[in-house]
Design an enzyme around this catalytic site. Structure first.
Site, PDB file in Angstrom:
ATOM      1  N   LYS A 169      40.041  39.656  33.624  1.00 21.73           N
ATOM      2  CA  LYS A 169      41.599  39.795  33.219  1.00 21.73           C
ATOM      3  C   LYS A 169      42.324  40.234  34.070  1.00 21.73           C
ATOM      4  O   LYS A 169      43.115  40.981  34.531  1.00 21.73           O
ATOM      5  CB  LYS A 169      41.049  40.855  32.442  1.00 21.73           C
ATOM      6  CG  LYS A 169      40.458  40.708  31.189  1.00 21.73           C
ATOM      7  CD  LYS A 169      39.397  41.637  30.960  1.00 21.73           C
ATOM      8  CE  LYS A 169      37.634  41.140  30.267  1.00 21.73           C
ATOM      9  NZ  LYS A 169      36.848  41.542  31.391  1.00 21.73           N
ATOM     10  N   ASP A 197      36.421  36.500  26.382  1.00 19.88           N
ATOM     11  CA  ASP A 197      37.481  36.678  26.871  1.00 19.88           C
ATOM     12  C   ASP A 197      36.522  35.598  28.781  1.00 19.88           C
ATOM     13  O   ASP A 197      35.609  35.511  28.664  1.00 19.88           O
ATOM     14  CB  ASP A 197      37.993  37.599  28.400  1.00 19.88           C
ATOM     15  CG  ASP A 197      35.658  39.097  28.732  1.00 19.88           C
ATOM     16  OD1 ASP A 197      35.348  38.782  27.570  1.00 19.88           O
ATOM     17  OD2 ASP A 197      36.472  38.873  30.111  1.00 19.88           O
ATOM     18  N   GLU A 198      37.581  34.915  28.938  1.00 19.85           N
ATOM     19  CA  GLU A 198      37.630  34.372  30.438  1.00 19.85           C
ATOM     20  C   GLU A 198      36.220  33.495  30.279  1.00 19.85           C
ATOM     21  O   GLU A 198      35.485  33.343  30.982  1.00 19.85           O
ATOM     22  CB  GLU A 198      36.893  35.031  31.349  1.00 19.85           C
ATOM     23  CG  GLU A 198      38.014  36.047  31.654  1.00 19.85           C
ATOM     24  CD  GLU A 198      37.705  37.083  33.026  1.00 19.85           C
ATOM     25  OE1 GLU A 198      38.257  37.987  34.297  1.00 19.85           O
ATOM     26  OE2 GLU A 198      36.172  37.342  33.227  1.00 19.85           O
ATOM     27  N   ASN A 199      36.230  32.630  28.794  1.00 20.79           N
ATOM     28  CA  ASN A 199      35.570  31.776  28.235  1.00 20.79           C
ATOM     29  C   ASN A 199      36.084  30.160  29.231  1.00 20.79           C
ATOM     30  O   ASN A 199      37.319  30.119  27.986  1.00 20.79           O
ATOM     31  CB  ASN A 199      34.526  31.473  27.122  1.00 20.79           C
ATOM     32  CG  ASN A 199      33.826  29.451  26.642  1.00 20.79           C
ATOM     33  OD1 ASN A 199      33.230  29.390  27.925  1.00 20.79           O
ATOM     34  ND2 ASN A 199      33.966  29.581  25.763  1.00 20.79           N
ATOM     35  N   HIS A 214      30.539  34.957  29.876  1.00 22.30           N
ATOM     36  CA  HIS A 214      29.675  36.515  30.119  1.00 22.30           C
ATOM     37  C   HIS A 214      28.199  36.588  29.582  1.00 22.30           C
ATOM     38  O   HIS A 214      28.084  37.457  29.660  1.00 22.30           O
ATOM     39  CB  HIS A 214      30.167  37.704  29.798  1.00 22.30           C
ATOM     40  CG  HIS A 214      31.785  37.663  30.736  1.00 22.30           C
ATOM     41  ND1 HIS A 214      31.823  38.030  31.671  1.00 22.30           N
ATOM     42  CD2 HIS A 214      33.120  37.029  30.143  1.00 22.30           C
ATOM     43  CE1 HIS A 214      33.450  37.453  32.594  1.00 22.30           C
ATOM     44  NE2 HIS A 214      34.345  37.093  31.605  1.00 22.30           N
TER      45      HIS A 214
END
Lengths: 718, 718
Positions: free
Chosen positions: A2, A329-331, A266
């Site tokens: 992030k 997050d962050e996919n 993740h």
């Protein structure tokens, strides 16, 4: 991880100018203590300094009144142990029954929440006079907070130990004050978690956010899916008994334990064991690198939800906290893009993009959490119109994004600004406020901002180094989240931080003591003086540059100079302010001259001695260019000071040559950077500006020097 | 606690003069390493230095050949982690399969004993050449020992890390090489035990003697008698799961775990829960003092043996080691003398005295142990004609008493000489030999001497300080028990000890790093320089004088200056030998003069700065007389050196005044004593003897000074 808006946010952060002393209502008397002698962290909501002192001697005793339970008694016993440790006094272990005879009376209303929660009342009052101290709290948790304040009041002088007479009324500004520890990228043993829970309690943090799964490791035993740890953890995980032990340990200190299982991205370590849950066929291997990786759960198959129902149900029973963090997050959805079945599913359901698909996934996961009586919390990405209002957004994007969510009625906590893994100084984190002064939120909307969390992401921390990455900086964040908004004096924060830093050591934290050990190992010698001099004025590079500049894997040792060096150098901070004071003494340049010369001399000696030291110890090879830079910095500083002392202006060539050397020294090496270069640059520029000094006042000249010495190219955070 | 003859034994210990270098068969070549560059501890049985070196780089790899199991693989993984930690190299985590490509080949014959035992074969060979290293061992335990030697071979220079080419053949001199840790007087957490097991393995110790019960605490869970820990432990004990965890951890490192349940004396904590087992009616309270206490099990009642049968049976199942230690020491029988029933029992059975009664008790306990398939071990006191020959005597009395037992056919281990809690220097322990050169034992009888054990009695150690009381001195004892008898060079031992000391830190030991932390807490400041100077030349008083001089209870904090100061001051050792070298340079007195003046200057400055420091920190109050002594010592030294430099003899009055001041400084304060006074006394006496220098040779004069400076009143062990 992030990161995107982090730096921008920091730069935009409002620096509030009001001083800490405005908080203290002081009765002005001759022998009363002054605010500058009070060492709270966090600063209480209200403090009234009184006259007198309560001596602390071997006959110190504690009585409890009204409600008492095992948790309170254990908290008092821990306080007594630390008090005895500091004072070297043998204190009675047993509580006294005669309230009148007790030095400290603890008066508690009730137990507090059975399962620590957002509703906990953490308030307390603490009154100290010549005769005794009285602590009053509606709950045991409030009393535990007060016991920490009590210990922070301890002072000593020739007449012995004492507490100043004082009246404190205190409660937190925010109910959610957390520390995330990522144990997935690097596993952390039980004792690391325990000592950090002790430290959290010492600065009144109340949420341990346990980041338990990642591409790089799955760290909690599942009895339903034992392969998760059998194949995804390298054998490094917490048994369910250990999880219960941590939860009980945290509860004993009034701390919630909130687990995070980061999905759908993740999740490589899950897929090592259960490739059938993935969006690509596999096989999968535990990820050893750092960064954002493609593996993601397949949100289109019922099997995935069946698995999550069983797994999250098991975890919901294990973790009593009302919230469960699902990451989110962050996919980037690359696996989804390439999977024809997933593409067909999206088409069939009318899902436009990966964000929509993840929203669909979150909706399904939400129903699973609701079934298991958990509220959902996730990173910014989970925000979506379908999200129920009892969900919580954890924002890595910043207070503006958090405020937007609050306006829509969502609860949120701030983590942007509190990314302690990015190695910024405490002052930067201290300036980040979940509800900044210029907030656009109404008072009602602002209630949705529950607090914040420091995040200790685990790429580059080992059990040896993690404490030094968390502490003492996190204490400044803890203060931001507990203390009134107008407690913003950075200088006073650092003064108190250095005292709290030492007190944290009594909890077994290794943030100070492992420094020397790591330098000894690097030098393969007990004589580390020159290395220590170097290490004291360099810091690991900020943000995510370490991995770019010095690539490693999760299996690499974290024993290099970049690991020994610590964030937020106090030595550099002191040097930098001394240089400013020296330059402000224009045109005499007498103030602090010998002190600065002494420091530069130490640097010069160290740079000379480092060469032979590096020759003997190959583990220090990467320090060689830093040793050279140190020499250049010291010489530039010496020569500049010599010009300033004599009043003779140097040549332009000299100035250019020095600045070029300093520019070179500004470049990070071995993922380390000097944090004193800018001050030496000031000295060089000041010397070059000596002719101007004759034409303007010292104040004007100094202002000009400071402006010239801060070129836009200099690293933003120095 | 076994103290009586300890000091006499130490004084009588034979100082063996042969040098370590006689062990090394060296091929004399130009670039071969010399013995003085080898840093083994313990020194292997046979070492042949070769020409060349094996570079250690990031492509270092290990292959296993023949036998391999999880224990071996875990041992290799631990070695790799430490190697990576020291070198900052990312090493491949996986074993390679191609033996030819491997840097290190580990060739093992078999697993070794399933339960670590006296019969374990711990031998190995290790050959290093330019291309690779090969480790051969009949058992995995031998391979584990070899991996420690391998790590001790690591060297570094400008060209990188390497191992010198070498051939080592090694096996232990004694099969029983132990460390007793008393966790009863002060409880030690699991991580303390684990890191000490790691350290034991690093110096090839193989028996963890776990002293689990005492007057002051009962530390192991009994499911049959849960009240033992419920009432006798303050909640500080090991669960049976934790015991199994420690046993597995130790086994993984080739270390036996032998429990001790000290009976019939030292048993107050048992009687808190089960007063009916005592020889007096009770009730009993957990003992908080130090010393020898009266409570003892009642040896005349069948109930006692029924209890022991059940309890020891439970423990026999929990602890797989073939030996069980029943203590048996220091029961003075005062409760027995006063109990009419016991007196009647003795009369009836014809038991003459308390020793006879204890022998009766031991016989009954012996049968219980035999029933549960355990061999008995106990302290000297258990020796009695009825004792079976497979029992083992642990001797606190000394090698002579041990030899007597051996002549009678009893196996024995030596602990006299290895009482590390008595705070003597490593050199003293190093000189104690289980089979001294002048032994009266035949070779056959000598086989009964199995080895020895260092004993870490727990009166004055906390989790914060225990490592510094065990390490590094225990490494010297480990060498005594492993290495050939002729490895006796004290100076070389200290050279290697200081290197091993640093390497022990990588195992998480806190013996070095807690020193600074404790000084910071005492000073309530980060600036501890003067305190560090003082602490570096004082040591806790020896033997059992600490308790006499500074009484405390088991509930007192162990955070005072006496706890921060450490045994066997290296600073003092260096100062003392520098003074000798300076005086030997008569009549010039030039050699080391400026070095000594620098040290004395540091002491003088420190003594000046200590006053204000103590004023600020009441925890340092007891250091005030030491600060005054430090000033006197520094002044006496300065003045004496000034006389020696000028050649002017001082007056007799001056000499007397200085010696009186030094006599005062010799007196312990706060249970601490200076260990540099005798050297300063030498300087003063030498100055006073200056007139004699004109009348004799420098050598004669120096001899006279040394004789005069060592009056019989000086503490024996300085």
């Amino acid at each position: 991880m992030k990161t995107a808006k982090y730096v921008n946010f920091l730069l935009a952060a409002i620096v509030m100018a009001s001083s800490i002393s405005t908080l203290y209502a002081q009765t002005p008397t001759a022998n009363a203590i002054t605010p500058a002698q009070l060492n709270f962290m966090p600063v209480p909501a209200s403090v009234q300094i009184q006259t007198g002192r309560l001596p602390i001697t071997g006959s110190f005793s504690v009585a409890v009144k009204n409600y008492a339970d095992d948790r309170l008694r254990a908290g008092i016993a821990r306080m007594l142990k630390r008090l005895a440790g500091r004072t070297v006094l043998t204190l009675p272990a047993d509580l006294v029954t005669d309230e009148g005879a007790a030095t400290l009376v603890v008066q508690c209303g009730r137990a507090g929440e059975i399962i620590p929660s957002l509703n906990e009342n953490e308030s307390y009052t603490l009154e100290v006079n010549d005769k005794h101290a009285r602590l009053t709290a509606p709950t045991v948790v409030g009393a535990l907070r007060a016991l920490e304040t009590f210990l922070q009041l301890l002072q000593g002088d020739r007449d012995g130990f004492y507490l100043p007479a004082i009246k404190i009324q205190d409660q937190p500004r925010f109910p959610w004050r957390g520390l995330l520890i990522d144990v997935a990228r690097h596993y952390e043993p039980m004792e690391v978690l325990k000592r950090n829970l002790d430290a959290m309690a010492a600065v009144k943090l109340n949420v341990f956010h346990w980041h338990l799964s990642e591409d790089q490791g799955f760290r909690v035993e599942s009895k339903k899916f034992p392969k998760l740890t059998m194949l995804g953890s390298d054998g490094l995980f917490y048994t369910q008994d250990q999880v219960r032990e941590i939860i009980a340990y945290a509860r004993d200190r009034g701390i919630r334990v909130m687990p995070e299982f980061d999905i759908p991205g993740h999740s490589t370590s899950w897929l090592v064991a259960y490739p059938e849950l993935g969006s690509a066929p596999g096989p999968y291997k535990i990820e050893r690198g750092a960064g954002i990786f493609e593996p993601a759960l397949d949100p289109t198959r019922e099997q995935t939800y069946k698995f999550l129902d069983t797994f999250l149900g098991e975890m919901a029973a294990l973790f009593p906290d009302e919230y469960m963090h699902i990451g989110g997050d962050e996919n980037e959805g690359k696996q989804w893009d390439r999977n024809p079945q997933i593409q067909a599913f999206m088409k069939e359901k009318g899902i436009k993009d990966n964000h929509g698909l993840q929203a669909y996934f979150n909706q399904r996961v939400l129903k699973i959490l609701q079934k298991h009586h958990k509220k959902m919390i996730g990173w910014d990405e989970i925000l979506h119109p379908d999200l129920p209002k009892d969900a919580v957004i954890q924002s890595w994007r910043g207070p503006a994004s958090l405020a937007e969510a609050a306006k829509e009625g969502y609860n949120g906590i701030l983590s942007a600004g509190y990314y302690i893994d990015l190695v910024f100084p405490a002052a930067e984190h201290y300036r980040a406020d979940p509800i900044p002064l210029n907030t656009s939120l109404t008072a009602e909307q602002a209630k949705h901002i529950l607090g914040g969390e420091a995040t200790m992401w685990g790429e580059w921390v080992s059990p040896e180094t993690i404490d030094s990455r968390i502490w003492p900086r996190t204490a400044a964040i803890a203060e931001r989240l507990w203390s009134p908004r107008n407690v913003t004096d950075v200088e006073d924060m650092y003064r108190r931080l250095s005292i709290i830093n030492r007190q944290l050591e009594e909890l077994g934290l290794t943030h100070e003591k492992n420094y020397g050990m790591m330098l000894r190992r690097l030098a393969a010698s007990d004589d580390t003086a020159p290395l220590r001099t170097l290490a004291s004025i360099i810091e690991p590079v900020k943000e995510y540059r370490r991995y770019q500049q010095r690539p490693q894997t999760m299996l690499s040792p974290l024993t290099g100079l970049v690991d020994a060096a610590r964030p937020d150098s106090e030595t550099a901070r002191r040097f930098n302010s001394t240089v400013d004071a020296f330059l402000a003494d224009a045109p005499r340049f007498a103030l602090y001259r010998s002190e600065l010369e002494g420091i530069l001399e130490e640097w010069r000696n160290a740079s000379r001695r480092l060469g032979p030291m590096i020759d003997k110890s190959p583990a220090l090879q990467e320090a060689r260019p830093l040793a050279n830079d140190l020499s250049a910095i010291a010489e530039a500083g010496f020569e500049a000071m010599s010009y300033l002392s004599s009043g003779d202006a140097p040549t332009t060539d000299w100035r250019q040559a020095q600045l070029a050397k300093l520019d070179e020294a500004t470049k990070p090496k071995a993922a380390l950077e000097f944090v004193v270069v800018n001050s030496v640059r000031k000295l060089v520029i000041a010397a070059g500006e000596l002719p101007q000094l004759r034409l303007m006042t010292a104040v004007e000249w100094n202002k000009r020097v400071m402006t010239l010495a801060n070129p836009p190219a200099a690293p933003a955070m120095q």
